[in-house]
Motif scaffolding. Structure first.
Motif, mmCIF file in Angstrom:
data_model
loop_
_atom_site.group_PDB
_atom_site.id
_atom_site.type_symbol
_atom_site.label_atom_id
_atom_site.label_comp_id
_atom_site.label_asym_id
_atom_site.label_seq_id
_atom_site.Cartn_x
_atom_site.Cartn_y
_atom_site.Cartn_z
ATOM 1 N N ASN A 174 -8.476 3.217 0.057
ATOM 2 C CA ASN A 174 -7.239 3.974 -0.090
ATOM 3 C C ASN A 174 -7.249 4.867 -1.324
ATOM 4 O O ASN A 174 -6.255 5.536 -1.601
ATOM 5 C CB ASN A 174 -6.044 3.013 -0.170
ATOM 6 C CG ASN A 174 -5.670 2.452 1.183
ATOM 7 O OD1 ASN A 174 -5.470 3.196 2.139
ATOM 8 N ND2 ASN A 174 -5.570 1.133 1.278
ATOM 9 N N PRO A 230 -3.459 -1.202 6.779
ATOM 10 C CA PRO A 230 -4.618 -0.524 6.201
ATOM 11 C C PRO A 230 -5.464 0.220 7.239
ATOM 12 O O PRO A 230 -5.795 -0.320 8.294
ATOM 13 C CB PRO A 230 -5.415 -1.673 5.568
ATOM 14 C CG PRO A 230 -4.384 -2.715 5.269
ATOM 15 C CD PRO A 230 -3.395 -2.622 6.374
ATOM 16 N N ALA A 233 -2.629 -5.526 -2.161
ATOM 17 C CA ALA A 233 -3.163 -4.315 -1.534
ATOM 18 C C ALA A 233 -4.428 -4.683 -0.771
ATOM 19 O O ALA A 233 -5.188 -5.545 -1.198
ATOM 20 C CB ALA A 233 -3.470 -3.240 -2.571
ATOM 21 N N THR A 293 0.822 -1.209 0.000
ATOM 22 C CA THR A 293 0.000 0.000 0.000
ATOM 23 C C THR A 293 0.857 1.260 0.000
ATOM 24 O O THR A 293 0.562 2.226 -0.721
ATOM 25 C CB THR A 293 -0.921 -0.005 1.230
ATOM 26 O OG1 THR A 293 -1.799 -1.133 1.142
ATOM 27 C CG2 THR A 293 -1.754 1.268 1.301
#
Length: 347
Positions: free
Chosen positions: A146, A197, A140, A120
């Motif tokens: 995101n 995340p 990811a 990421t």
């Protein structure tokens, strides 16, 4: 269920530039497969791991099961041959934040036809640097959240790729570690807010929901440097019976040896999101099976397809790996119902 010993040691590292050469065919033979011959294409890749890391070395070997080896092999089948009509360039962003920007500048100066990112952090940084060069992220989590893509089905822009986990994985990790550790009452969640995340919330929500249903106490354990790992894990070595969950986190992958060593030292059962941690001596992992599918997308992009027109793909299979020897060292007698569901048991 299969029982296999730990994988053999990775092949030694190869040179930094032009590190893999796939030989055995003439240019004419491979161009007959349909790949363009007008110019040398450049496929760039950026990784957050040091280039001398064992995991990096493994991924850079020319075997079909390694990430880069699988990519090169897949492209070779489609007519793209290293040194004939395609060139691969890899840079590491490991180190201070300035190293990431320097690595990106080096790659952009090469005017690549496509850039592959490994996490990421790298994906966000490369996206900030270019809105025109196609980007394919290898792994990811939460690419929509995101803002990498508009949607999984229709990414738009110059980015697409592959997801590695869903938010619901958090609850699954808690279920598995609870099943492995009888009498478990509290669980620590290890992560670096800067590299996982949504600063951890992507997985914490489902973990907390599962914990509430089972009466478990959950404690977030953020760390922001390798020096914090030992103390963070040691807190869960004392009664009442505790265990830990390591979140999907590039920081933890880089420091996986320190994490696994601390868990062993303080006898803290821990479940991990990737088999890399079990390879390093960890207790158990549950996560996506490694599938090297990037060759399909890179080939299409090199032939003119827009990255944003290629849907983001999710994992097709998840695997549970358990090291029974580590379990015994922790005094755990794993239930047959758990062992029976394992895709791989290591001794």
């Amino acid at each position: 269920m299969t029982e296999r010993s730990a994988p053999a040691r990775a092949m030694p590292a190869v040179g930094r530039r032009d590190f893999i050469r796939l030989a055995g065919a003439t240019a004419a033979g491979w161009l007959a497969l349909g790949a363009a011959a007008d110019r040398m294409r450049v496929v760039a890749s950026i990784t957050g791991l040091p280039l001398d890391d064992e995991l990096t070395r493994r991924n850079m070997t020319d075997t079909t099961t390694s990430r880069l080896g699988g990519l090169i092999g897949g492209l070779k089948q489609r007519g793209w041959v290293e040194g004939v009509n395609i060139r691969f360039e890899v840079r590491s962003s490991f180190g201070a934040p300035a190293k990431l920007q320097a690595a990106i500048r080096e790659l952009l100066d090469l005017k690549p036809d496509v850039i592959l990112t490994s996490s990421t952090i790298e994906t966000a940084a490369v996206m900030a640097a270019t809105t025109t060069i196609p980007i394919v992220f290898a792994t990811a989590n939460d690419p929509v959240g995101n803002r990498f893509v508009a949607s999984l089905a229709h990414p738009g822009g110059n980015v697409t790729g592959f997801t590695s986990s869903t938010a619901e994985m958090g609850g699954k990790w808690l279920q598995l570690i609870e099943e492995a550790v009888p009498g478990l009452t509290r669980v620590g969640i290890l992560f670096n807010p800067a590299t996982t995340p949504r600063a951890g919330r992507f997985f914490l929500d489902s973990i907390e929901q599962e914990a509430a249903a089972s009466g478990m106490t959950v404690e977030a354990v953020p760390v922001d440097s390798a020096a914090d790992i030992d103390a963070a894990i040691s807190r869960f070595s004392n009664p009442p019976r505790a265990a830990m969950i390591a979140l999907v986190d590039s920081f933890l992958v880089i420091n996986r040896q320190a994490v696994v060593a601390a868990a062993a030292r303080y006898r803290v059962p821990m479940i991990y999101p990737f088999h890399y941690f079990v390879d390093a001596g960890g207790l158990m992992s549950y996560g996506p099976t490694l599938e090297v599918r990037a060759a399909d997308y890179v080939d299409l992009i090199l032939r003119g397809t827009r990255a944003g027109d290629l849907p983001v793909q999710s994992p097709r299979k998840y695997e549970l790996i358990i090291n029974r020897t580590v379990a015994s060292s922790l005094g755990l007698k794993l239930p047959f119902t758990l062992l029976a569901r394992a895709d791989e048991i290591r001794e």
